[in-house]
Design an enzyme around this catalytic site. Sequence first.
Site, PDB file in Angstrom:
ATOM      1  N   GLU A  22      22.550 -33.234 -18.227  1.00 49.62           N
ATOM      2  CA  GLU A  22      22.708 -34.602 -17.739  1.00 49.62           C
ATOM      3  C   GLU A  22      23.775 -34.711 -16.646  1.00 49.62           C
ATOM      4  OE1 GLU A  22      22.334 -37.711 -20.919  1.00 49.62           O
ATOM      5  OE2 GLU A  22      22.548 -35.967 -22.227  1.00 49.62           O
ATOM      6  N   SER A 150      18.774 -38.713 -22.424  1.00 45.69           N
ATOM      7  CA  SER A 150      18.077 -39.089 -21.190  1.00 45.69           C
ATOM      8  C   SER A 150      16.623 -38.636 -21.172  1.00 45.69           C
ATOM      9  CB  SER A 150      18.812 -38.528 -19.954  1.00 45.69           C
ATOM     10  OG  SER A 150      20.064 -39.142 -19.821  1.00 45.69           O
ATOM     11  N   TYR A 220      16.714 -43.991 -14.304  1.00 44.17           N
ATOM     12  CA  TYR A 220      17.788 -43.852 -13.338  1.00 44.17           C
ATOM     13  C   TYR A 220      17.409 -44.023 -11.867  1.00 44.17           C
ATOM     14  CZ  TYR A 220      20.049 -41.855 -17.447  1.00 44.17           C
ATOM     15  OH  TYR A 220      20.551 -41.662 -18.695  1.00 44.17           O
ATOM     16  N   ARG A 259      26.373 -46.682 -27.460  1.00 40.07           N
ATOM     17  CA  ARG A 259      25.148 -47.463 -27.278  1.00 40.07           C
ATOM     18  C   ARG A 259      24.095 -46.925 -28.230  1.00 40.07           C
ATOM     19  NH1 ARG A 259      22.773 -45.510 -23.006  1.00 40.07           N
ATOM     20  NH2 ARG A 259      20.914 -44.964 -24.182  1.00 40.07           N
ATOM     21  N   ASP A 261      20.094 -46.971 -29.559  1.00 39.59           N
ATOM     22  CA  ASP A 261      18.720 -47.269 -29.180  1.00 39.59           C
ATOM     23  C   ASP A 261      17.928 -47.635 -30.430  1.00 39.59           C
ATOM     24  OD1 ASP A 261      19.375 -46.702 -26.571  1.00 39.59           O
ATOM     25  OD2 ASP A 261      18.760 -44.599 -26.722  1.00 39.59           O
ATOM     26  N   GLU A 275      18.757 -43.425 -31.981  1.00 42.29           N
ATOM     27  CA  GLU A 275      19.878 -42.533 -31.704  1.00 42.29           C
ATOM     28  C   GLU A 275      21.085 -43.343 -31.282  1.00 42.29           C
ATOM     29  OE1 GLU A 275      19.894 -40.495 -27.637  1.00 42.29           O
ATOM     30  OE2 GLU A 275      17.744 -40.721 -28.017  1.00 42.29           O
ATOM     31  N   ASN A 277      24.557 -42.998 -28.641  1.00 42.23           N
ATOM     32  CA  ASN A 277      25.181 -42.280 -27.531  1.00 42.23           C
ATOM     33  C   ASN A 277      26.652 -42.668 -27.476  1.00 42.23           C
ATOM     34  OD1 ASN A 277      22.691 -41.130 -25.948  1.00 42.23           O
ATOM     35  ND2 ASN A 277      22.177 -43.243 -26.476  1.00 42.23           N
ATOM     36  N   GLY A 281      25.705 -44.009 -20.294  1.00 41.26           N
ATOM     37  CA  GLY A 281      25.684 -44.054 -18.841  1.00 41.26           C
ATOM     38  C   GLY A 281      26.415 -45.273 -18.301  1.00 41.26           C
TER      39      GLY A 281
END
Length: 323
Positions: A22, A150, A220, A259, A261, A275, A277, A281
């Site tokens: 990433e 990602s 992205y 964050r 999901d 998941e 994070n 990002g």
Amino acid sequence: MSEIKMEKLGKVGVLFGGRSAEREVSLMSGAGVLAALQSQGVDAHAFDPAERSLADLETEKFDRVFIALHGRYGEDGSLQGVLEQLNIPYTGSGVMASSIAMDKIFTKKIWQNHQLSTPNYAVLTPDTDLSLVPAELGLPLIIKPPHEGSTIGITKVNAAAEMDAAYVLAAQFDDEVLAEEFIQGRELTVAVLGMGADAYALPIIEIVAPEGNYDYQNKYFTDDTKYLCPAPLDAGLTEDIRKMCVEAYRAINCEGWARLDVLLRASDNQPFLIEINTSPGMTGHSLVPMAARAAGMSYENVCMEILKTARLKIKPDTKKESS
């Protein structure tokens, strides 16, 4: 969050780039964070661990660091352990929480132990009979490497004949591979800030990607994906999802920011944790800044608030020091 005077922040290293898959996204995140902090008068400097030794953080007398690295060697606990050894405060979760959150399989085990909803799954190894997995989890199903983010290495398997290729792709990144029940429904994400009893969720974002494909490109590099924030959900469901995400965050012992999901099943509106994070990002397309804006916080504000939470998580051995 606690107020810290600007001079107390000292010399700040913004860690971005790194050696993970990433890296490209991290470079974008870090550039944004660096500019935001500098715009607020912070003595912030770029630092790419792929190009410099982490020992330079100590020799150049950095007072704290903002971790804008994603994936391995930045989000998995290894960097956090080095920073603890160097005695340099850092943003985000500690060694153990970072390591657990990076492993989607281990994370799911903890969430299940806390009775938090997450899709059924199976762990695949070279010895697994892949032909049996669709009968266990149903079709379609998802196959992905448990230590990547990602959408790297992920495949939606629609037929049993696709299992082998999906496994081979994911196994390029991890020795063990995660097969997961496919949840048909709406895609949501929830940012959480703070720690312990003070942790709180920002407004929920719903992600509406072209043809439902929220892949690396649509995350992205295109403007085709739509983001609805706050997500159009009724008040009760909104509160339930935000509460679930804070509980999931605390279950992993995360702090600073993260964050999560979530998939909201279309058939019954049941949310499923996918998941977490711990170093999300911070690009122009990223979701934490978007949620923060909906809560009245600018990009610069949220970067400053995260920076102010930087600390060491491991307490010193006071007995040893006093002996």
